[in-house]
Design a protein around this motif. Structure first.
Motif, PDB file in Angstrom:
ATOM      1  N   THR A   1       0.827  -1.202   0.000  1.00 35.60           N
ATOM      2  CA  THR A   1       0.000   0.000   0.000  1.00 35.60           C
ATOM      3  C   THR A   1       0.864   1.256   0.000  1.00 35.60           C
ATOM      4  OG1 THR A   1      -1.712  -1.179   1.242  1.00 35.60           O
ATOM      5  CG2 THR A   1      -1.842   1.222   1.202  1.00 35.60           C
ATOM      6  N   ILE A   2       1.927   1.247   0.795  1.00 33.70           N
ATOM      7  CA  ILE A   2       2.843   2.393   0.845  1.00 33.70           C
ATOM      8  C   ILE A   2       3.517   2.585  -0.514  1.00 33.70           C
ATOM      9  CG2 ILE A   2       4.908   3.332   1.947  1.00 33.70           C
ATOM     10  CD1 ILE A   2       4.152   1.692   4.440  1.00 33.70           C
ATOM     11  N   HIS A   3       3.914   1.476  -1.126  1.00 38.03           N
ATOM     12  CA  HIS A   3       4.558   1.559  -2.438  1.00 38.03           C
ATOM     13  C   HIS A   3       3.611   2.152  -3.473  1.00 38.03           C
ATOM     14  CE1 HIS A   3       5.557  -0.217  -6.425  1.00 38.03           C
ATOM     15  NE2 HIS A   3       6.758   0.191  -6.090  1.00 38.03           N
ATOM     16  N   ARG A   4       2.371   1.708  -3.466  1.00 39.59           N
ATOM     17  CA  ARG A   4       1.391   2.215  -4.425  1.00 39.59           C
ATOM     18  C   ARG A   4       1.136   3.707  -4.194  1.00 39.59           C
ATOM     19  NH1 ARG A   4      -1.657  -1.616  -3.839  1.00 39.59           N
ATOM     20  NH2 ARG A   4      -3.033  -0.817  -2.195  1.00 39.59           N
ATOM     21  N   THR A   5       1.049   4.123  -2.947  1.00 40.92           N
ATOM     22  CA  THR A   5       0.832   5.541  -2.639  1.00 40.92           C
ATOM     23  C   THR A   5       2.003   6.388  -3.104  1.00 40.92           C
ATOM     24  OG1 THR A   5      -0.488   4.945  -0.695  1.00 40.92           O
ATOM     25  CG2 THR A   5       0.389   7.190  -0.780  1.00 40.92           C
ATOM     26  N   ALA A   6       3.228   5.913  -2.840  1.00 41.34           N
ATOM     27  CA  ALA A   6       4.412   6.682  -3.199  1.00 41.34           C
ATOM     28  C   ALA A   6       4.553   6.832  -4.715  1.00 41.34           C
ATOM     29  CB  ALA A   6       5.660   6.025  -2.619  1.00 41.34           C
ATOM     30  N   VAL A   7       4.325   5.748  -5.419  1.00 38.74           N
ATOM     31  CA  VAL A   7       4.541   5.769  -6.867  1.00 38.74           C
ATOM     32  C   VAL A   7       3.406   6.469  -7.606  1.00 38.74           C
ATOM     33  CG1 VAL A   7       4.740   4.308  -8.910  1.00 38.74           C
ATOM     34  CG2 VAL A   7       6.002   3.721  -6.838  1.00 38.74           C
ATOM     35  N   GLN A   8       2.157   6.150  -7.225  1.00 40.42           N
ATOM     36  CA  GLN A   8       1.019   6.670  -7.972  1.00 40.42           C
ATOM     37  C   GLN A   8       0.570   8.050  -7.490  1.00 40.42           C
ATOM     38  OE1 GLN A   8      -2.111   3.714  -7.931  1.00 40.42           O
ATOM     39  NE2 GLN A   8      -0.833   2.141  -8.872  1.00 40.42           N
ATOM     40  N   ASP A   9       0.526   8.241  -6.171  1.00 42.47           N
ATOM     41  CA  ASP A   9       0.007   9.514  -5.650  1.00 42.47           C
ATOM     42  C   ASP A   9       1.092  10.579  -5.526  1.00 42.47           C
ATOM     43  OD1 ASP A   9      -2.348   8.113  -5.492  1.00 42.47           O
ATOM     44  OD2 ASP A   9      -2.264   7.803  -3.323  1.00 42.47           O
ATOM     45  N   TRP A  10       2.268  10.198  -5.049  1.00 47.80           N
ATOM     46  CA  TRP A  10       3.337  11.184  -4.858  1.00 47.80           C
ATOM     47  C   TRP A  10       4.214  11.348  -6.096  1.00 47.80           C
ATOM     48  CZ3 TRP A  10       5.398   8.768   0.347  1.00 47.80           C
ATOM     49  CH2 TRP A  10       4.365   8.814   1.299  1.00 47.80           C
TER      50      TRP A  10
ATOM     51  N   LYS B   1      13.461   6.188 -12.911  1.00 44.49           N
ATOM     52  CA  LYS B   1      12.563   5.044 -13.034  1.00 44.49           C
ATOM     53  C   LYS B   1      11.685   4.910 -11.794  1.00 44.49           C
ATOM     54  CE  LYS B   1      15.590   2.351 -16.073  1.00 44.49           C
ATOM     55  NZ  LYS B   1      16.287   1.051 -16.273  1.00 44.49           N
ATOM     56  N   LEU B   2      10.607   4.131 -11.936  1.00 44.01           N
ATOM     57  CA  LEU B   2       9.733   3.872 -10.805  1.00 44.01           C
ATOM     58  C   LEU B   2      10.446   3.001  -9.774  1.00 44.01           C
ATOM     59  CD1 LEU B   2       6.398   3.062 -12.693  1.00 44.01           C
ATOM     60  CD2 LEU B   2       6.979   5.180 -11.517  1.00 44.01           C
ATOM     61  N   MET B   3      10.127   3.212  -8.529  1.00 51.33           N
ATOM     62  CA  MET B   3      10.711   2.397  -7.466  1.00 51.33           C
ATOM     63  C   MET B   3      10.025   1.035  -7.436  1.00 51.33           C
ATOM     64  SD  MET B   3      10.987   3.143  -3.359  1.00 51.33           S
ATOM     65  CE  MET B   3       9.210   3.329  -3.221  1.00 51.33           C
ATOM     66  N   ALA B   4      10.810  -0.031  -7.416  1.00 52.59           N
ATOM     67  CA  ALA B   4      10.266  -1.383  -7.334  1.00 52.59           C
ATOM     68  C   ALA B   4       9.811  -1.669  -5.911  1.00 52.59           C
ATOM     69  CB  ALA B   4      11.303  -2.410  -7.771  1.00 52.59           C
ATOM     70  N   ARG B   5       8.851  -2.586  -5.772  1.00 53.43           N
ATOM     71  CA  ARG B   5       8.361  -2.936  -4.444  1.00 53.43           C
ATOM     72  C   ARG B   5       9.476  -3.561  -3.610  1.00 53.43           C
ATOM     73  NH1 ARG B   5       3.192  -6.778  -3.965  1.00 53.43           N
ATOM     74  NH2 ARG B   5       2.346  -5.105  -5.262  1.00 53.43           N
ATOM     75  N   SER B   6      10.331  -4.366  -4.232  1.00 53.51           N
ATOM     76  CA  SER B   6      11.437  -4.990  -3.506  1.00 53.51           C
ATOM     77  C   SER B   6      12.393  -3.941  -2.957  1.00 53.51           C
ATOM     78  CB  SER B   6      12.184  -5.966  -4.417  1.00 53.51           C
ATOM     79  OG  SER B   6      12.707  -5.292  -5.555  1.00 53.51           O
ATOM     80  N   THR B   7      12.541  -2.816  -3.669  1.00 50.87           N
ATOM     81  CA  THR B   7      13.392  -1.733  -3.186  1.00 50.87           C
ATOM     82  C   THR B   7      12.843  -1.149  -1.897  1.00 50.87           C
ATOM     83  OG1 THR B   7      14.054  -1.183  -5.455  1.00 50.87           O
ATOM     84  CG2 THR B   7      14.397   0.507  -3.769  1.00 50.87           C
ATOM     85  N   LEU B   8      11.520  -1.010  -1.812  1.00 48.00           N
ATOM     86  CA  LEU B   8      10.910  -0.480  -0.587  1.00 48.00           C
ATOM     87  C   LEU B   8      11.150  -1.416   0.590  1.00 48.00           C
ATOM     88  CD1 LEU B   8       9.211   1.698   0.753  1.00 48.00           C
ATOM     89  CD2 LEU B   8       7.164   0.405   0.096  1.00 48.00           C
ATOM     90  N   TYR B   9      11.052  -2.725   0.360  1.00 45.02           N
ATOM     91  CA  TYR B   9      11.334  -3.679   1.439  1.00 45.02           C
ATOM     92  C   TYR B   9      12.786  -3.555   1.898  1.00 45.02           C
ATOM     93  CZ  TYR B   9       6.919  -6.263   1.284  1.00 45.02           C
ATOM     94  OH  TYR B   9       5.598  -6.635   1.391  1.00 45.02           O
ATOM     95  N   ARG B  10      13.710  -3.359   0.946  1.00 46.90           N
ATOM     96  CA  ARG B  10      15.111  -3.194   1.318  1.00 46.90           C
ATOM     97  C   ARG B  10      15.325  -1.910   2.113  1.00 46.90           C
ATOM     98  NH1 ARG B  10      16.116  -5.313  -3.925  1.00 46.90           N
ATOM     99  NH2 ARG B  10      16.432  -3.212  -4.782  1.00 46.90           N
ATOM    100  N   VAL B  11      14.584  -0.867   1.774  1.00 48.03           N
ATOM    101  CA  VAL B  11      14.676   0.387   2.526  1.00 48.03           C
ATOM    102  C   VAL B  11      14.256   0.166   3.974  1.00 48.03           C
ATOM    103  CG1 VAL B  11      13.633   2.675   2.797  1.00 48.03           C
ATOM    104  CG2 VAL B  11      14.405   1.919   0.541  1.00 48.03           C
ATOM    105  N   PHE B  12      13.133  -0.508   4.181  1.00 51.75           N
ATOM    106  CA  PHE B  12      12.634  -0.738   5.533  1.00 51.75           C
ATOM    107  C   PHE B  12      13.544  -1.667   6.340  1.00 51.75           C
ATOM    108  CE2 PHE B  12       8.061   0.136   4.000  1.00 51.75           C
ATOM    109  CZ  PHE B  12       8.202   1.491   4.286  1.00 51.75           C
TER     110      PHE B  12
END
Length: 204
Positions: free
Chosen positions: A94-103, A111-122
């Motif tokens: 949900t956070i990934h979708r908000t960041a990419v689509q809304d922000w 390039k768009l941030m991959a979902r796996s990249t967000l997991y690595r960030v956390f």
């Protein structure tokens, strides 16, 4: 064929072997010097690899001496991602979708941030001020960069992600896993899908 000359079957093989040996030794020395330089940089408190999302390298320093500073264009947005995760209400997808689509969040390469990249960030301890170099070596260093979160916030996120003894569901999203504990024993309450087949043929 090399940069300087060509070698033929009729040439002196001994001379060719000497020159190849010198080239190989140069490569070994270069590798050793590079590793020593990266280790020295880590001991000074500067991450010797590519800066994680939300950070960037100081463009005004020479190569090998570039410090890691805030990426002003992404720092605040990455912090908002951490805040959403810390709230316990939002899941990483949900956070990934908000960041990419809304922000409209984009990586430094556009390039768009991959979902796996967000997991690595956390899961990256770099954001609270520490890093391991080389990865998997067990050698931890206190970074000189500005932390984005606190260590307590990092630990809370790891619990929410289920990285301490509880595997995270991969195919289903359950709203409250990682948030509810048993009132008696303190164990985490988990969830799993169940399929109920009724006699009339309905499936729930």
């Amino acid at each position: 064929r090399t940069y300087e000359r060509n070698y033929y079957p009729t040439d002196n093989v001994l001379m060719m072997s000497v020159e190849f040996g010198m080239a190989n030794q140069f490569i070994l020395d270069l590798s050793s010097n590079t590793k020593r330089g990266l280790k020295t940089k880590a001991e000074r408190g500067w991450y010797p690899q590519h800066a994680p999302v939300g950070y960037t390298h100081n463009p005004f320093k020479r190569k090998g001496e570039k410090e890691i500073i805030k990426d002003e264009g992404r720092w605040a947005l990455v912090r908002k991602m951490f805040d959403m995760m810390l709230s316990g209400i939002y899941t990483p997808p949900t956070i990934h979708r908000t960041a990419v689509q809304d922000w409209g969040f984009r990586m430094p390469n556009g390039k768009l941030m991959a979902r796996s990249t967000l997991y690595r960030v956390f899961a990256n301890p770099f954001y609270y001020g520490k890093f391991e170099y080389p990865e998997g070596s067990g050698n931890w260093y206190q970074g000189n960069h500005e932390p984005l979160i606190t260590e307590a916030e990092y630990d809370k996120i790891q619990l929410l992600l289920g990285r301490k003894g509880r595997p995270r569901p991969k195919t289903h999203q359950f709203a409250f896993t990682g948030m509810i504990r048993c009132g008696e024993c303190g164990a985490m309450v988990t969830a799993e899908p169940k399929t109920k087949c009724q006699k009339n043929g309905n499936i729930h």
